[in-house]
Design a protein around this motif. Sequence first.
Motif, PDB file in Angstrom:
ATOM      1  N   VAL A  30      26.163  89.415  40.261  1.00 59.77           N
ATOM      2  CA  VAL A  30      27.599  89.381  39.991  1.00 59.77           C
ATOM      3  C   VAL A  30      27.858  88.748  38.632  1.00 59.77           C
ATOM      4  CG1 VAL A  30      29.786  88.355  40.704  1.00 59.77           C
ATOM      5  CG2 VAL A  30      28.287  89.395  42.408  1.00 59.77           C
ATOM      6  N   ALA A  31      27.222  87.622  38.354  1.00 59.27           N
ATOM      7  CA  ALA A  31      27.455  86.890  37.108  1.00 59.27           C
ATOM      8  C   ALA A  31      27.036  87.698  35.887  1.00 59.27           C
ATOM      9  CB  ALA A  31      26.713  85.558  37.136  1.00 59.27           C
ATOM     10  N   ARG A  32      26.062  88.557  36.040  1.00 60.82           N
ATOM     11  CA  ARG A  32      25.635  89.390  34.906  1.00 60.82           C
ATOM     12  C   ARG A  32      26.752  90.303  34.439  1.00 60.82           C
ATOM     13  NH1 ARG A  32      20.147  92.244  36.236  1.00 60.82           N
ATOM     14  NH2 ARG A  32      20.484  93.040  34.136  1.00 60.82           N
ATOM     15  N   GLY A  33      27.691  90.625  35.315  1.00 60.98           N
ATOM     16  CA  GLY A  33      28.821  91.472  34.951  1.00 60.98           C
ATOM     17  C   GLY A  33      29.994  90.709  34.369  1.00 60.98           C
ATOM     18  N   LEU A  34      29.862  89.406  34.241  1.00 60.76           N
ATOM     19  CA  LEU A  34      30.933  88.567  33.710  1.00 60.76           C
ATOM     20  C   LEU A  34      30.560  88.058  32.326  1.00 60.76           C
ATOM     21  CD1 LEU A  34      31.559  86.320  36.848  1.00 60.76           C
ATOM     22  CD2 LEU A  34      32.849  88.352  36.171  1.00 60.76           C
ATOM     23  N   THR A  35      31.575  87.724  31.546  1.00 63.14           N
ATOM     24  CA  THR A  35      31.312  87.052  30.268  1.00 63.14           C
ATOM     25  C   THR A  35      31.004  85.583  30.554  1.00 63.14           C
ATOM     26  OG1 THR A  35      33.596  86.355  29.900  1.00 63.14           O
ATOM     27  CG2 THR A  35      32.974  88.561  29.088  1.00 63.14           C
ATOM     28  N   ASP A  36      30.426  84.916  29.574  1.00 64.05           N
ATOM     29  CA  ASP A  36      30.148  83.490  29.728  1.00 64.05           C
ATOM     30  C   ASP A  36      31.425  82.717  30.038  1.00 64.05           C
ATOM     31  OD1 ASP A  36      27.550  84.168  29.111  1.00 64.05           O
ATOM     32  OD2 ASP A  36      27.556  83.216  27.131  1.00 64.05           O
ATOM     33  N   GLU A  37      32.511  83.089  29.374  1.00 66.09           N
ATOM     34  CA  GLU A  37      33.781  82.393  29.609  1.00 66.09           C
ATOM     35  C   GLU A  37      34.314  82.652  31.013  1.00 66.09           C
ATOM     36  OE1 GLU A  37      35.121  79.953  27.830  1.00 66.09           O
ATOM     37  OE2 GLU A  37      33.278  80.206  26.682  1.00 66.09           O
ATOM     38  N   GLU A  38      34.125  83.843  31.550  1.00 61.75           N
ATOM     39  CA  GLU A  38      34.560  84.130  32.915  1.00 61.75           C
ATOM     40  C   GLU A  38      33.752  83.309  33.922  1.00 61.75           C
ATOM     41  OE1 GLU A  38      36.187  88.699  32.752  1.00 61.75           O
ATOM     42  OE2 GLU A  38      34.016  88.378  32.654  1.00 61.75           O
ATOM     43  N   ILE A  39      32.460  83.168  33.667  1.00 63.91           N
ATOM     44  CA  ILE A  39      31.629  82.333  34.545  1.00 63.91           C
ATOM     45  C   ILE A  39      32.099  80.886  34.498  1.00 63.91           C
ATOM     46  CG2 ILE A  39      29.298  81.427  34.945  1.00 63.91           C
ATOM     47  CD1 ILE A  39      28.253  84.117  33.752  1.00 63.91           C
ATOM     48  N   ARG A  40      32.353  80.404  33.286  1.00 62.54           N
ATOM     49  CA  ARG A  40      32.822  79.015  33.142  1.00 62.54           C
ATOM     50  C   ARG A  40      34.179  78.813  33.813  1.00 62.54           C
ATOM     51  NH1 ARG A  40      30.455  79.792  27.674  1.00 62.54           N
ATOM     52  NH2 ARG A  40      28.541  78.545  27.677  1.00 62.54           N
ATOM     53  N   ARG A  41      35.065  79.785  33.686  1.00 60.73           N
ATOM     54  CA  ARG A  41      36.393  79.685  34.318  1.00 60.73           C
ATOM     55  C   ARG A  41      36.253  79.671  35.837  1.00 60.73           C
ATOM     56  NH1 ARG A  41      41.015  77.551  35.039  1.00 60.73           N
ATOM     57  NH2 ARG A  41      42.647  78.959  35.704  1.00 60.73           N
ATOM     58  N   ALA A  42      35.383  80.513  36.376  1.00 59.59           N
ATOM     59  CA  ALA A  42      35.157  80.516  37.818  1.00 59.59           C
ATOM     60  C   ALA A  42      34.606  79.166  38.267  1.00 59.59           C
ATOM     61  CB  ALA A  42      34.192  81.634  38.200  1.00 59.59           C
ATOM     62  N   GLY A  43      33.690  78.600  37.483  1.00 65.83           N
ATOM     63  CA  GLY A  43      33.148  77.280  37.798  1.00 65.83           C
ATOM     64  C   GLY A  43      34.217  76.205  37.753  1.00 65.83           C
ATOM     65  N   GLU A  44      35.097  76.316  36.784  1.00 66.59           N
ATOM     66  CA  GLU A  44      36.204  75.357  36.676  1.00 66.59           C
ATOM     67  C   GLU A  44      37.104  75.437  37.902  1.00 66.59           C
ATOM     68  OE1 GLU A  44      40.139  74.778  33.844  1.00 66.59           O
ATOM     69  OE2 GLU A  44      38.403  75.824  33.036  1.00 66.59           O
ATOM     70  N   LEU A  45      37.455  76.651  38.302  1.00 67.41           N
ATOM     71  CA  LEU A  45      38.318  76.832  39.464  1.00 67.41           C
ATOM     72  C   LEU A  45      37.660  76.341  40.749  1.00 67.41           C
ATOM     73  CD1 LEU A  45      39.751  80.370  38.669  1.00 67.41           C
ATOM     74  CD2 LEU A  45      40.989  78.193  38.587  1.00 67.41           C
ATOM     75  N   ALA A  46      36.336  76.465  40.815  1.00 66.12           N
ATOM     76  CA  ALA A  46      35.603  76.042  42.011  1.00 66.12           C
ATOM     77  C   ALA A  46      35.208  74.574  41.966  1.00 66.12           C
ATOM     78  CB  ALA A  46      34.348  76.901  42.171  1.00 66.12           C
ATOM     79  N   GLY A  47      35.456  73.919  40.834  1.00 67.29           N
ATOM     80  CA  GLY A  47      35.053  72.527  40.702  1.00 67.29           C
ATOM     81  C   GLY A  47      33.547  72.370  40.559  1.00 67.29           C
ATOM     82  N   CYS A  48      32.908  73.371  39.973  1.00 68.17           N
ATOM     83  CA  CYS A  48      31.442  73.387  39.834  1.00 68.17           C
ATOM     84  C   CYS A  48      31.058  73.689  38.390  1.00 68.17           C
ATOM     85  CB  CYS A  48      30.849  74.440  40.761  1.00 68.17           C
ATOM     86  SG  CYS A  48      31.224  74.208  42.498  1.00 68.17           S
ATOM     87  N   LEU A  49      31.484  72.834  37.470  1.00 71.12           N
ATOM     88  CA  LEU A  49      31.240  73.098  36.053  1.00 71.12           C
ATOM     89  C   LEU A  49      29.755  73.105  35.707  1.00 71.12           C
ATOM     90  CD1 LEU A  49      34.132  70.982  34.493  1.00 71.12           C
ATOM     91  CD2 LEU A  49      34.012  73.457  34.776  1.00 71.12           C
ATOM     92  N   GLY A  50      28.998  72.184  36.272  1.00 71.79           N
ATOM     93  CA  GLY A  50      27.565  72.122  35.994  1.00 71.79           C
ATOM     94  C   GLY A  50      26.837  73.360  36.486  1.00 71.79           C
TER      95      GLY A  50
END
Length: 63
Positions: A30-50
């Motif tokens: 799934v992540a391969r289909g996202l940009t780096d910024e989209e992955i980071r935004r998803a992590g931010e929303l999930a509270g999982c930045l690391g």
Amino acid sequence: MVAGEYEELLGEDLWDNAGNADGLHEAITVARGLTDEEIRRAGELAGCLGEAEAMVGTVQKYR
């Protein structure tokens, strides 16, 4: 894309693999289909930045 669209793309419920390594492989797919910024935004929303930053590093190897 949202989770439901990825489930449709993959043809299965993303939550069916909770607790096994298949879920990790699907998350990478799934992540391969996202940009780096989209992955980071998803992590931010999930509270999982690391974890999001680790995923960015992982998928860069497969793009």
